[in-house]
Motif scaffolding. Structure first.
Motif, PDB file in Angstrom:
ATOM      1  N   ILE A 100      48.021  63.329  -4.568  1.00 47.09           N
ATOM      2  CA  ILE A 100      48.693  63.701  -3.317  1.00 47.09           C
ATOM      3  C   ILE A 100      48.688  62.543  -2.335  1.00 47.09           C
ATOM      4  CG2 ILE A 100      48.447  65.143  -1.252  1.00 47.09           C
ATOM      5  CD1 ILE A 100      47.636  67.444  -3.104  1.00 47.09           C
ATOM      6  N   ASP A 101      47.551  61.892  -2.193  1.00 53.02           N
ATOM      7  CA  ASP A 101      47.454  60.775  -1.251  1.00 53.02           C
ATOM      8  C   ASP A 101      48.430  59.664  -1.618  1.00 53.02           C
ATOM      9  OD1 ASP A 101      45.472  62.134   0.099  1.00 53.02           O
ATOM     10  OD2 ASP A 101      43.809  60.947  -0.705  1.00 53.02           O
ATOM     11  N   GLU A 102      48.551  59.381  -2.919  1.00 46.74           N
ATOM     12  CA  GLU A 102      49.482  58.343  -3.353  1.00 46.74           C
ATOM     13  C   GLU A 102      50.931  58.739  -3.063  1.00 46.74           C
ATOM     14  OE1 GLU A 102      46.958  56.455  -7.129  1.00 46.74           O
ATOM     15  OE2 GLU A 102      48.894  57.434  -7.461  1.00 46.74           O
ATOM     16  N   ALA A 103      51.272  59.988  -3.375  1.00 48.29           N
ATOM     17  CA  ALA A 103      52.644  60.441  -3.149  1.00 48.29           C
ATOM     18  C   ALA A 103      52.991  60.417  -1.665  1.00 48.29           C
ATOM     19  CB  ALA A 103      52.832  61.844  -3.714  1.00 48.29           C
ATOM     20  N   ASN A 104      52.095  60.903  -0.822  1.00 49.56           N
ATOM     21  CA  ASN A 104      52.357  60.922   0.624  1.00 49.56           C
ATOM     22  C   ASN A 104      52.460  59.519   1.194  1.00 49.56           C
ATOM     23  OD1 ASN A 104      52.346  63.694   0.575  1.00 49.56           O
ATOM     24  ND2 ASN A 104      50.303  63.930   1.424  1.00 49.56           N
ATOM     25  N   ALA A 105      51.601  58.613   0.696  1.00 50.44           N
ATOM     26  CA  ALA A 105      51.630  57.231   1.184  1.00 50.44           C
ATOM     27  C   ALA A 105      52.939  56.545   0.822  1.00 50.44           C
ATOM     28  CB  ALA A 105      50.452  56.446   0.612  1.00 50.44           C
ATOM     29  N   ALA A 106      53.553  56.994  -0.274  1.00 56.10           N
ATOM     30  CA  ALA A 106      54.832  56.422  -0.715  1.00 56.10           C
ATOM     31  C   ALA A 106      56.025  57.104  -0.044  1.00 56.10           C
ATOM     32  CB  ALA A 106      54.948  56.533  -2.230  1.00 56.10           C
ATOM     33  N   GLY A 107      55.771  58.005   0.905  1.00 59.95           N
ATOM     34  CA  GLY A 107      56.849  58.680   1.617  1.00 59.95           C
ATOM     35  C   GLY A 107      57.193  60.051   1.094  1.00 59.95           C
ATOM     36  N   GLY A 108      56.385  60.551   0.155  1.00 61.14           N
ATOM     37  CA  GLY A 108      56.621  61.880  -0.390  1.00 61.14           C
ATOM     38  C   GLY A 108      57.552  61.865  -1.586  1.00 61.14           C
ATOM     39  N   VAL A 109      57.959  63.058  -2.004  1.00 59.68           N
ATOM     40  CA  VAL A 109      58.840  63.223  -3.166  1.00 59.68           C
ATOM     41  C   VAL A 109      59.961  64.179  -2.784  1.00 59.68           C
ATOM     42  CG1 VAL A 109      59.002  63.948  -5.580  1.00 59.68           C
ATOM     43  CG2 VAL A 109      56.875  62.906  -4.737  1.00 59.68           C
ATOM     44  N   ALA A 110      61.189  63.738  -2.948  1.00 59.07           N
ATOM     45  CA  ALA A 110      62.372  64.565  -2.673  1.00 59.07           C
ATOM     46  C   ALA A 110      62.305  65.207  -1.288  1.00 59.07           C
ATOM     47  CB  ALA A 110      62.524  65.632  -3.755  1.00 59.07           C
ATOM     48  N   GLY A 111      61.873  64.426  -0.316  1.00 55.72           N
ATOM     49  CA  GLY A 111      61.827  64.911   1.057  1.00 55.72           C
ATOM     50  C   GLY A 111      60.614  65.751   1.404  1.00 55.72           C
ATOM     51  N   ASN A 112      59.683  65.889   0.461  1.00 58.82           N
ATOM     52  CA  ASN A 112      58.486  66.685   0.691  1.00 58.82           C
ATOM     53  C   ASN A 112      57.239  65.810   0.722  1.00 58.82           C
ATOM     54  OD1 ASN A 112      59.646  69.501   0.383  1.00 58.82           O
ATOM     55  ND2 ASN A 112      60.214  68.609  -1.594  1.00 58.82           N
ATOM     56  N   THR A 113      56.322  66.148   1.614  1.00 61.02           N
ATOM     57  CA  THR A 113      54.961  65.646   1.509  1.00 61.02           C
ATOM     58  C   THR A 113      54.088  66.817   1.080  1.00 61.02           C
ATOM     59  OG1 THR A 113      54.610  66.025   3.869  1.00 61.02           O
ATOM     60  CG2 THR A 113      55.247  63.787   3.189  1.00 61.02           C
ATOM     61  N   PHE A 114      52.821  66.551   0.765  1.00 61.05           N
ATOM     62  CA  PHE A 114      52.019  67.546   0.073  1.00 61.05           C
ATOM     63  C   PHE A 114      50.635  67.692   0.693  1.00 61.05           C
ATOM     64  CE2 PHE A 114      55.168  65.747  -2.691  1.00 61.05           C
ATOM     65  CZ  PHE A 114      55.766  66.863  -3.254  1.00 61.05           C
ATOM     66  N   GLU A 115      50.120  68.909   0.564  1.00 60.79           N
ATOM     67  CA  GLU A 115      48.793  69.233   1.090  1.00 60.79           C
ATOM     68  C   GLU A 115      48.052  70.057   0.054  1.00 60.79           C
ATOM     69  OE1 GLU A 115      46.999  72.334   4.398  1.00 60.79           O
ATOM     70  OE2 GLU A 115      48.935  71.365   4.805  1.00 60.79           O
ATOM     71  N   LEU A 116      46.775  69.785  -0.128  1.00 63.79           N
ATOM     72  CA  LEU A 116      45.962  70.512  -1.103  1.00 63.79           C
ATOM     73  C   LEU A 116      45.245  71.683  -0.441  1.00 63.79           C
ATOM     74  CD1 LEU A 116      44.670  70.765  -3.930  1.00 63.79           C
ATOM     75  CD2 LEU A 116      42.891  69.165  -3.155  1.00 63.79           C
ATOM     76  N   VAL A 117      45.337  72.850  -1.061  1.00 72.44           N
ATOM     77  CA  VAL A 117      44.526  74.004  -0.657  1.00 72.44           C
ATOM     78  C   VAL A 117      43.752  74.464  -1.890  1.00 72.44           C
ATOM     79  CG1 VAL A 117      45.927  74.763   1.278  1.00 72.44           C
ATOM     80  CG2 VAL A 117      46.499  75.545  -1.011  1.00 72.44           C
ATOM     81  N   VAL A 118      42.493  74.830  -1.697  1.00 68.84           N
ATOM     82  CA  VAL A 118      41.600  75.105  -2.822  1.00 68.84           C
ATOM     83  C   VAL A 118      41.123  76.545  -2.799  1.00 68.84           C
ATOM     84  CG1 VAL A 118      39.461  74.424  -3.985  1.00 68.84           C
ATOM     85  CG2 VAL A 118      40.831  72.696  -2.798  1.00 68.84           C
ATOM     86  N   GLY A 119      41.165  77.184  -3.948  1.00 66.13           N
ATOM     87  CA  GLY A 119      40.566  78.502  -4.138  1.00 66.13           C
ATOM     88  C   GLY A 119      39.346  78.356  -5.017  1.00 66.13           C
ATOM     89  N   ASP A 120      38.168  78.660  -4.475  1.00 67.48           N
ATOM     90  CA  ASP A 120      36.907  78.496  -5.200  1.00 67.48           C
ATOM     91  C   ASP A 120      36.707  79.672  -6.151  1.00 67.48           C
ATOM     92  OD1 ASP A 120      34.388  77.881  -6.101  1.00 67.48           O
ATOM     93  OD2 ASP A 120      33.394  78.078  -4.146  1.00 67.48           O
ATOM     94  N   VAL A 121      36.694  79.397  -7.466  1.00 68.96           N
ATOM     95  CA  VAL A 121      36.460  80.459  -8.452  1.00 68.96           C
ATOM     96  C   VAL A 121      34.979  80.661  -8.724  1.00 68.96           C
ATOM     97  CG1 VAL A 121      38.711  80.065  -9.518  1.00 68.96           C
ATOM     98  CG2 VAL A 121      36.692  78.915 -10.462  1.00 68.96           C
ATOM     99  N   LYS A 122      34.138  79.856  -8.084  1.00 70.02           N
ATOM    100  CA  LYS A 122      32.673  80.001  -8.117  1.00 70.02           C
ATOM    101  C   LYS A 122      32.128  80.033  -9.541  1.00 70.02           C
ATOM    102  CE  LYS A 122      32.900  82.247  -3.610  1.00 70.02           C
ATOM    103  NZ  LYS A 122      32.624  83.452  -2.800  1.00 70.02           N
ATOM    104  N   ASP A 123      31.629  81.191  -9.969  1.00 64.94           N
ATOM    105  CA  ASP A 123      31.028  81.297 -11.300  1.00 64.94           C
ATOM    106  C   ASP A 123      32.033  81.675 -12.378  1.00 64.94           C
ATOM    107  OD1 ASP A 123      31.571  83.879 -10.594  1.00 64.94           O
ATOM    108  OD2 ASP A 123      29.530  84.643 -10.897  1.00 64.94           O
ATOM    109  N   GLN A 124      33.316  81.686 -12.033  1.00 68.23           N
ATOM    110  CA  GLN A 124      34.412  81.979 -12.957  1.00 68.23           C
ATOM    111  C   GLN A 124      34.465  83.445 -13.396  1.00 68.23           C
ATOM    112  OE1 GLN A 124      32.724  78.269 -14.818  1.00 68.23           O
ATOM    113  NE2 GLN A 124      34.652  78.515 -15.921  1.00 68.23           N
ATOM    114  N   SER A 125      33.755  84.308 -12.696  1.00 67.49           N
ATOM    115  CA  SER A 125      33.830  85.734 -13.006  1.00 67.49           C
ATOM    116  C   SER A 125      35.218  86.252 -12.646  1.00 67.49           C
ATOM    117  CB  SER A 125      32.771  86.508 -12.221  1.00 67.49           C
ATOM    118  OG  SER A 125      33.032  86.432 -10.826  1.00 67.49           O
ATOM    119  N   ALA A 126      35.597  87.368 -13.246  1.00 67.24           N
ATOM    120  CA  ALA A 126      36.941  87.917 -13.022  1.00 67.24           C
ATOM    121  C   ALA A 126      37.187  88.199 -11.548  1.00 67.24           C
ATOM    122  CB  ALA A 126      37.119  89.184 -13.847  1.00 67.24           C
ATOM    123  N   GLY A 127      36.191  88.747 -10.861  1.00 67.98           N
ATOM    124  CA  GLY A 127      36.356  89.064  -9.447  1.00 67.98           C
ATOM    125  C   GLY A 127      36.580  87.845  -8.595  1.00 67.98           C
TER     126      GLY A 127
END
Length: 417
Positions: A62-89
């Motif tokens: 993401i950092d590389e793509a944004n530094a290059a001006g983005g892709v097809a008019g888009n820049t990008f941001e990372l959002v993370v979902g923590d799956v923790k112990d990988q249990s179904a819940g």
């Protein structure tokens, strides 16, 4: 009938559209072109070392793509979902949170649930998704109806080679005079999870077909294991030619090796996946010398694939540490998505993005990436994504097989001499 994920997404999108219409002015949202990339990762829990790698690999791309001006008019941001112990819940909670964010246009993971049930969630929500998880489970979900799962594509090829190629590798070492196999006995220890069990069961089948005796067949509960001594006592009572542990957690694998070396047998030791994680060498130090592991989808750091060295060098320069399998892997997966965005001309047309992902054919750090349309797995083989065997010496990982990519040769493990 729409799924709850698709329904939630639609409601969020309608609310967002209404708000934008209500407040549209000359100072309209400055970040309307920002696309969110959703990452499922074990940020906390026993696999947190892998989760950190996931996050670093995606963020670097993401950092590389944004530094290059983005892709097809888009820049990008990372959002993370923590799956923790990988249990179904915990996986479900992370999936719902990311799918409920209208800014998320693409999701990816190294692995999330191990059974990969979230693939169905992505199909229902029409969310483009890439993973590098247990391929048997991916194939079992997708192969019966591949057109239903145009959302989802796997960097990991078929695990069939994990089931068969350790036996072939060991027997080739013997045929080449590098080891001896006086008993043709093998001890196989596994952890009670989909990844480890699938591989260990496949290995047992192949060894038996080749005339081997399974001298120790043990499985431990999934999670932290600090004491392997009762199992190792069985190994020492009936010394095998080969000792295999398919528990993929680096802490568990390190404890196993350290305790094996308290009273080692003259057995070839093979550990599944865990030695590829930098944490393993940190926990074992010099004791890791000689350890063998293999990878499907590992970076081919060889003169025949300069892409791998390029990405590995960038990762170390950015973070100050070597990348394991997933840092490089998630970086490449993110760039496959950027290729699709560029080809389509934007990120919002999910059907077009999915089609572009399916048409991927490019050289990546792991080899030539081209997807099998029947399973949506990466194509496996020496000319595509090969199975690679590595040996550790002085903290360095040497690729010793296949010969086409090898950067060094097998050396006898210290405790075998």
């Amino acid at each position: 009938m729409k799924s709850k994920f698709a329904g939630n997404r639609l409601r969020h999108m309608l609310m967002t559209t209404a708000l934008i219409a209500a407040f549209a002015t000359a100072s309209a949202p400055a970040f309307a072109d920002v696309v969110k990339i959703g990452l499922l990762a074990p940020i906390t829990g026993p696999a947190a070392a892998d989760g950190q790698e996931f996050q670093r690999g995606v963020q670097m791309a993401i950092d590389e793509a944004n530094a290059a001006g983005g892709v097809a008019g888009n820049t990008f941001e990372l959002v993370v979902g923590d799956v923790k112990d990988q249990s179904a819940g915990n996986v479900t909670s992370a999936v719902e949170r990311l799918l409920g964010d209208p800014g998320v246009q693409f999701m990816l993971t190294g692995y999330a649930s191990l059974t990969n049930f979230e693939i169905d969630n992505m199909a229902e929500a029409e969310m483009p998704y890439m993973l590098a998880a247990t391929s048997q489970q991916t194939r079992d979900i997708i192969a019966p109806s591949p057109d239903k799962y145009m959302c989802c594509w796997s960097l990991t090829p078929s695990f069939d080679a994990y089931n068969t190629d350790v036996t072939l590798f060991v027997e080739k070492l013997a045929a080449d005079g590098k080891i001896t196999l006086p008993t043709k006995k093998v001890a196989i220890i596994s952890s009670d999870n989909a990844y480890s069990k699938t591989i260990s069961e496949g290995m047992k089948k192949t060894f038996k077909e080749k005339g081997w005796t399974i001298s120790v067949d043990e499985i431990v509960p999934f999670g932290e294991v600090t004491d392997w001594r009762s199992i190792l006592a069985k190994v020492r009572e009936n010394v095998p030619d080969v000792v295999i542990n398919t528990d993929y957690l680096p802490g568990n694998s390190a404890s196993f090796l350290n305790q094996f070396l308290e009273q080692p047998t003259k057995s070839l030791v093979f550990l599944q996946y865990a030695p590829s994680v930098p944490e393993f060498v940190e926990l074992t130090g010099k004791k890791s010398n000689g350890v063998i592991y293999n990878l499907l989808g590992g970076a081919l750091t060889t003169p025949k694939n300069p892409r791998a060295d390029e990405v590995a060098a960038k990762f170390k320069a950015k973070y100050g540490v070597e990348s394991g399998t997933y840092g490089v892997g998630l970086y490449e997966m993110t760039n496959v998505y950027f290729d699709a965005v560029k080809k389509v001309g934007g990120a919002s047309d999910h059907a077009a993005i999915m089609k572009a992902l399916s048409e991927t054919d490019k050289q990546v750090a792991e080899g030539r990436l081209k997807f099998d349309p029947a399973t949506h797995l990466a194509t496996q083989g020496d000319d595509y994504i090969p199975i690679t065997f590595f040996q550790i010496w002085d903290g360095q990982r040497t690729l010793i097989s296949p010969e086409k990519y090898a950067t060094g040769a097998f050396k006898p493990q210290p405790w075998m001499q």
